[in-house]
Design an enzyme around this catalytic site. Structure first.
Site, short mmCIF file in Angstrom:
data_model
loop_
_atom_site.label_atom_id
_atom_site.label_comp_id
_atom_site.label_asym_id
_atom_site.label_seq_id
_atom_site.Cartn_x
_atom_site.Cartn_y
_atom_site.Cartn_z
N SER A 114 -3.88 7.67 6.15
CA SER A 114 -3.50 8.91 6.86
C SER A 114 -3.04 8.67 8.29
CB SER A 114 -4.67 9.91 6.84
OG SER A 114 -4.91 10.39 5.55
N GLY A 173 -2.72 11.75 -1.78
CA GLY A 173 -3.18 13.11 -1.54
C GLY A 173 -2.94 13.99 -2.75
N GLU A 217 3.49 0.55 3.23
CA GLU A 217 2.16 0.46 2.64
C GLU A 217 2.11 1.27 1.35
OE1 GLU A 217 -0.71 3.52 4.71
OE2 GLU A 217 0.40 2.43 6.26
N TYR A 240 -0.86 16.83 8.03
CA TYR A 240 -1.80 17.85 7.58
C TYR A 240 -1.70 19.18 8.32
CZ TYR A 240 -3.60 13.77 5.23
OH TYR A 240 -3.69 12.64 4.46
N ARG A 290 1.48 5.59 -4.59
CA ARG A 290 2.59 6.10 -3.77
C ARG A 290 2.85 5.10 -2.66
NH1 ARG A 290 0.79 9.91 -0.22
NH2 ARG A 290 1.64 8.68 1.49
N GLU A 305 -11.28 10.09 6.68
CA GLU A 305 -10.43 10.97 5.86
C GLU A 305 -11.25 11.92 4.98
OE1 GLU A 305 -6.70 8.93 4.33
OE2 GLU A 305 -7.98 7.21 4.78
N ASP A 356 5.02 4.03 0.73
CA ASP A 356 5.80 4.55 1.84
C ASP A 356 6.79 3.48 2.32
OD1 ASP A 356 4.23 6.82 1.66
OD2 ASP A 356 2.80 6.10 3.16
N ASN A 407 -0.43 3.65 -1.24
CA ASN A 407 -1.63 4.46 -1.38
C ASN A 407 -2.08 4.46 -2.83
OD1 ASN A 407 -1.59 6.06 1.41
ND2 ASN A 407 0.50 5.94 0.63
#
Length: 311
Positions: free
Chosen positions: A151, A277, A271, A218, A257, A19, A259, A273
């Site tokens: 990602s 980002g 999961e 992305y 964050r 990443e 998901d 984060n």
């Protein structure tokens, strides 16, 4: 308040993970925000610059992390910064390590009462037959993904048994441990936490793929991000509560964050984060914007949270 003073910030991005490019892109947005805020910053890449940062640590008020994947989000960098006395935003060593390992995180989600997809982890040493039999017991399609990557790197939705071997090879190419999970088709949402409080829910609608995969994340135009998510008040409150529970059960701090998938009016946690980002169009900054934060004020808030640890 540090908003009234100029800060000396060690901006840390890059690294050696898959990443890296995402990290560097986020760092560009953060650099711009730091300059707008009037702070002084210097860039450090964990792949090459940690010795220099250690030698110069006392020159900086705090670090700002925009590093993703192993070596950045797994607690190793956090432990290094703790050892040289440089505060930083986001999870500490324990929280970073717990959240980075999707298998361990799932166990903690379950213990905290959150719904999760059925699944289990496998290592390279285990036979293909074990993985094949488990996937068959779940029923196709299944999700195969690395245990410690972000990602959606190395992730495959396997629709037939004949494709399982290739999916396992793809996941094992980037990790020594993988997960096989049931595939839940539903509405993809994400919940950001800022200063230990939930932000508005974001719904992600992929336009060209079944999931919010690396390419979709992305490539501009391949997904629509809707905030606040049009899921109704009851599901919104439930999702925000789930995001906060996930944040707390993983021992996180400052921001995160998580998901999730909504299927049949139930919410399943996927999961979390720990360093989301950080471009101006990323999901957590989008939710923060709806909550009233400009990108610059979000960066300032995170700097203040980092400095709070020093105090």
């Amino acid at each position: 308040m540090c908003s009234k003073s100029v800060l000396r910030v060690a901006l840390i991005a890059g690294g050696r993970s898959s990443e890296r490019e995402v990290s560097l892109k986020g760092a560009q947005a953060v650099k711009k925000a730091l300059e707008t805020l009037g702070h002084r910053w210097e860039f450090f890449d964990p792949a090459t610059d940690l010795l220099a940062l250690m030698q110069r640590a006392k020159e900086f008020d705090c670090a700002f992390l925009v590093v993703h994947g192993p070596g950045g989000e797994d607690g190793t960098l956090q432990g290094f910064l703790d050892s040289i006395g440089l505060p930083y935003q986001g999870a500490g060593v324990l929280g970073s390590a717990l959240a980075m390992h999707k298998g361990l995180a799932k166990q903690l989600y379950r213990l905290a009462g959150l719904k999760i997809p059925e699944g289990r982890s496998f290592t390279k040493e285990e036979s293909f037959e074990k993985a094949r039999d488990f996937a068959k017991s779940l029923g196709y399609p299944v999700v195969v993904k690395p245990a410690t990557q972000g990602s959606s790197i190395g992730l495959t939705i396997v629709k037939q048994e004949k494709d399982l071997s290739e999916a396992l090879e793809k996941a094992y190419a980037v990790d020594n441990e993988i997960l096989i999970e049931e595939y839940l088709k539903g509405r993809e949402i994400t919940v950001g936490i800022l200063d230990d409080k939930p932000l508005p829910v974001v719904e992600i609608v992929p336009k060209a793929s079944e999931t919010f995969d690396y390419t979709t994340k992305y490539t501009p135009g391949l997904a629509e991000e809707i905030c606040p998510a049009p899921i109704g008040e009851e599901l919104t409150k439930k999702a925000q509560n789930y995001g906060l529970i996930a944040h707390n059960c993983l021992k996180l701090r400052h921001y995160s964050r998580t998901d999730m998938i909504i299927k049949d009016q139930e919410i399943y946690v996927l999961e979390t984060n720990t360093i989301p980002g950080m471009t101006e169009t990323s999901l957590l900054p989008l939710a923060a914007k709806v909550a009233g934060y400009t990108f610059e004020s979000l960066i300032q808030k995170l700097l203040e949270l980092a400095l709070r640890e020093r105090r």
